[in-house]
Enzyme design. Structure first.
Site, PDB file in Angstrom:
ATOM      1  N   ARG A  90       4.432 -11.242  -2.514  1.00  0.00           N
ATOM      2  CA  ARG A  90       4.386  -9.859  -2.045  1.00  0.00           C
ATOM      3  C   ARG A  90       4.609  -9.820  -0.526  1.00  0.00           C
ATOM      4  O   ARG A  90       4.167 -10.724   0.184  1.00  0.00           O
ATOM      5  CB  ARG A  90       2.995  -9.318  -2.382  1.00  0.00           C
ATOM      6  CG  ARG A  90       2.708  -7.899  -1.949  1.00  0.00           C
ATOM      7  CD  ARG A  90       3.422  -6.908  -2.781  1.00  0.00           C
ATOM      8  NE  ARG A  90       2.861  -5.569  -2.690  1.00  0.00           N
ATOM      9  CZ  ARG A  90       3.494  -4.484  -3.128  1.00  0.00           C
ATOM     10  NH1 ARG A  90       4.684  -4.571  -3.683  1.00  0.00           N
ATOM     11  NH2 ARG A  90       2.933  -3.296  -3.040  1.00  0.00           N
ATOM     12  N   THR A  96      12.075  -1.387  -7.665  1.00  0.00           N
ATOM     13  CA  THR A  96      11.557  -2.538  -8.365  1.00  0.00           C
ATOM     14  C   THR A  96      12.437  -2.943  -9.540  1.00  0.00           C
ATOM     15  O   THR A  96      13.165  -2.128 -10.077  1.00  0.00           O
ATOM     16  CB  THR A  96      10.150  -2.167  -8.894  1.00  0.00           C
ATOM     17  OG1 THR A  96       9.432  -1.653  -7.803  1.00  0.00           O
ATOM     18  CG2 THR A  96       9.458  -3.305  -9.551  1.00  0.00           C
ATOM     19  N   ASP A 116       3.301   1.340   0.361  1.00  0.00           N
ATOM     20  CA  ASP A 116       2.308   1.065  -0.696  1.00  0.00           C
ATOM     21  C   ASP A 116       0.894   0.927  -0.134  1.00  0.00           C
ATOM     22  O   ASP A 116      -0.074   0.892  -0.890  1.00  0.00           O
ATOM     23  CB  ASP A 116       2.679  -0.201  -1.481  1.00  0.00           C
ATOM     24  CG  ASP A 116       3.624   0.106  -2.635  1.00  0.00           C
ATOM     25  OD1 ASP A 116       3.782   1.289  -2.974  1.00  0.00           O
ATOM     26  OD2 ASP A 116       4.195  -0.837  -3.199  1.00  0.00           O
TER      27      ASP A 116
HETATM   28  O1  DON Z   1       4.514  -2.573  -5.832  1.00  0.00           O
HETATM   29  C1  DON Z   1       4.572  -1.449  -6.302  1.00  0.00           C
HETATM   30  O2  DON Z   1       3.753  -1.005  -7.079  1.00  0.00           O
HETATM   31  C2  DON Z   1       5.759  -0.559  -5.937  1.00  0.00           C
HETATM   32  N1  DON Z   1       6.293  -0.969  -4.678  1.00  0.00           N
HETATM   33  C3  DON Z   1       6.768  -0.621  -7.030  1.00  0.00           C
HETATM   34  C4  DON Z   1       7.986   0.234  -6.757  1.00  0.00           C
HETATM   35  C5  DON Z   1       8.782   0.553  -7.956  1.00  0.00           C
HETATM   36  O3  DON Z   1       8.447   0.184  -9.057  1.00  0.00           O
HETATM   37  C6  DON Z   1       9.991   1.390  -7.738  1.00  0.00           C
HETATM   38  N2  DON Z   1      10.739   1.502  -8.961  1.00  0.00           N
HETATM   39  N3  DON Z   1      11.044   2.425  -9.564  1.00  0.00           N
END
Ligand code: DON
Length: 565
Positions: A101, A374, A416
């Protein structure tokens, strides 16, 4: 912030071909293979991963190749400028996970996204260099390869360099996604970037700059990205664009091996990601709250099933917002949060007669004892090893900041974090102190790469993008197989819904749920949001069938493809 949320929804909409319906677009059975399978967001990446397996590589070699191939073929979310998580289960039953991460730069501060009045500055955590967290993907790949890989790294990276040089054919969905985000690229980038061009379906985009970066990484290893020429170019570039990531930040970055969250549900054992992802804990909470209900008797997407699942989700997301963050910085009462008696207490107030308003649900009471956009891919190799990897730039094309010299987008993962307690991020998620910004802390994630065992044997590997909807999409896919007897592709295709405590609404895929059912839910006090939820997640998974062959589930909502042999 609501605007951000809606733009994420618009982003998700891009995955969907509007004229398509589940019935006419997707087979109920996915690809079935005997030996091995890769399911990812692009055929090019699945193919590269599958070829590695054919040449005798293991699932970890294939992981490294697929992750890099997605950075080339799926710049929307595939990345080397972002981060992610991998959960694995070896054929001998050994399990583990790695956290690559992103983390906050050393110069980050708690209030860095607030103005002098303490208000969140729009777009500062989502667009441009200030949104960028220190990327983790290259560290993840190299650490995985070093510990678990079996092939020379050259054999893994060279096919990806070849793909970048040869180019990737633009799909219809990709052309639409690029068009949609094009207005933002000049807003963030000082000079034109490769994605400013009017790319059409069937055009070929070549990535010579990325190929060169990968060549250097192949030659000098992970330190090239974190301490070498690439690190120097990257830190300078981010700072020239107003960001705070330094060479020191890059040099200090480490991926971290973590113990996965494990729990049982009926005769299944679920293995999922621990903090700084909320995925494993929330999945455990929701499934444990649901375990006493006979969902199979209620039936798939029936009133009672939707109610029970919604109410469990509501309570779990309330806990998420209060308790969860980076466990290296805060104390998380993991054991209690997933304990049966705590969770049965959380569900005690639920009745099928009426929705529980989110305003009456807060985080549960736990005494903390001091001693605190993602993409997902699933792979199984011919030896029986399995992985689930979810990786992200956060938003579509991340921060939209593209380093043309190095050939990749940078993440906007800083969004986030909880910029201000109680203020929703771009997924509408509320956070608290546990997820506040601190230098070198990792931002809380919803990514839920998950492996499921049945009778001590590998049963499923799956995961999805979708921001806050990730956890609930993984949940429903597992339930679709286990409770409602679906195969993998059918489980992936099935219409999904989502509740995340706040906003207090059930988001449902449009035109997929019976109108009468929606009416009944409304009568019981549930607020339904059908408009803003064109898709919920884009699940890729593999199911082990009774004869030990594999069924791939590649989500028709994107260009996702299963390839194997
Ligand atoms: O880590 C996370 O929860 C977010 N950054 C995920 C982002 C995401 O899934 C975007 N996709 N649609």
């Amino acid at each position: 912030m609501i605007k951000h949320f809606l733009s994420v929804i618009a982003l998700l909409c891009l995955f969907v071909s509007c004229e398509k319906t589940i019935k006419d677009s997707s087979p109920i059975k996915g690809l079935i293979t005997k030996n091995a399978m890769v399911v990812s967001a692009r055929a090019e990446a699945s193919k590269i991963g599958s070829n590695i397996l054919k040449k005798g590589g293991n699932v970890f070699d294939a992981m490294c190749a697929t992750q890099l191939a997605l950075a080339v073929a799926y710049p929307f979310a595939g990345n080397i400028g972002g981060g992610g998580f991998m959960v694995y289960r070896k054929a001998n039953g050994e399990i583990g996970s790695i956290d690559f991460r992103e983390k906050a730069p050393l110069a980050a501060t708690k209030d860095m996204y607030l103005d002098e009045n303490g208000e969140v500055i729009p777009e500062k955590s989502t667009l441009g260099a200030m949104a960028v967290g220190v990327p983790g993907s290259i560290a993840g790949i190299f650490d995985i390869h070093e510990k678990l890989g079996s092939m020379p790294i050259e054999d893994i990276i060279q096919p990806v360099i070849d793909l970048a040089n040869k180019g990737v054919i633009v799909t219809k969905k990709q052309a639409r996604a690029i068009r949609e985000y094009q207005p933002l690229f000049p807003k963030v980038n000082k000079y034109p970037i490769i994605f400013d061009k009017r790319w059409k379906e069937n055009d070929t985009i070549k990535y010579p700059a990325l190929a060169k970066t990968l060549e250097r990484i192949l030659k000098f290893g992970k330190h090239e990205f974190y301490k070498g020429e690439t690190a120097k170019i990257l830190a300078k570039f981010i700072q020239e664009n107003g960001g705070i990531v330094t060479e020191e930040d890059l040099a200090k970055y480490e991926a971290i091996w973590r113990t996965p969250i494990t729990f049982t549900y009926d005769d299944l054992k679920i293995i999922s990601m621990a903090p700084p992802s909320s995925g494993g804990i929330c999945l455990a909470q929701i499934m444990k709250m649901l375990e006493p209900f006979p969902l199979d008797e209620f039936g798939h997407n029936t009133l009672k099933s939707i109610q029970a699942i919604t109410e469990a989700e509501r309570r779990s997301y309330a806990d998420r917002s209060f308790y969860l963050g980076d466990s290296d910085f805060i104390k998380i009462p993991v054991e209690t949060l997933i304990k049966e008696n705590y969770l049965s207490g959380r569900m005690a107030g639920f009745s099928f007669d009426q929705a529980t308003p989110s305003s009456s649900v807060s985080h549960g009471n736990i005494q903390i004892i001091e001693s605190n956009e993602t993409t997902h891919y699933s792979i199984i190799d011919p030896f029986g090893n399995a992985i689930a990897v979810t990786t992200t730039l956060n938003g579509a094309y991340g921060s939209k900041l593209y380093c043309s010299e190095l050939g990749f987008f940078l993440n906007n993962e800083m969004d986030d974090f909880s910029s201000k307690p109680g203020e929703p991020n771009m997924f509408g998620l509320i956070g608290a102190e546990a997820n506040s910004i601190t230098p070198e802390k990792r931002m809380l994630s919803s990514m839920t790469p998950t492996i499921v065992e049945k009778n001590n044997k590998l049963y499923m590997t799956l995961g999805t993008p979708g921001g806050s909807t990730i956890i609930t999409s993984v949940l429903q896919t597992i339930l679709n197989v286990h409770e409602f007897n679906m195969g993998m592709q059918e489980a992936v295709n099935a219409p999904r819904f989502h509740h995340q405590w706040l906003p207090d609404e059930i988001r449902i895929e449009p035109n997929a749920f019976n109108k009468n059912l929606i009416k009944k839910l409304k009568t019981l006090g549930y607020s339904i949001n059908e408009k803003d939820s064109p898709i919920l997640g884009k699940v890729d998974g593999i199911l082990v069938l009774e004869d030990n062959s594999y069924e791939g589930g590649a989500d028709y909502r994107g260009d996702d493809t299963a390839i194997g042999f």
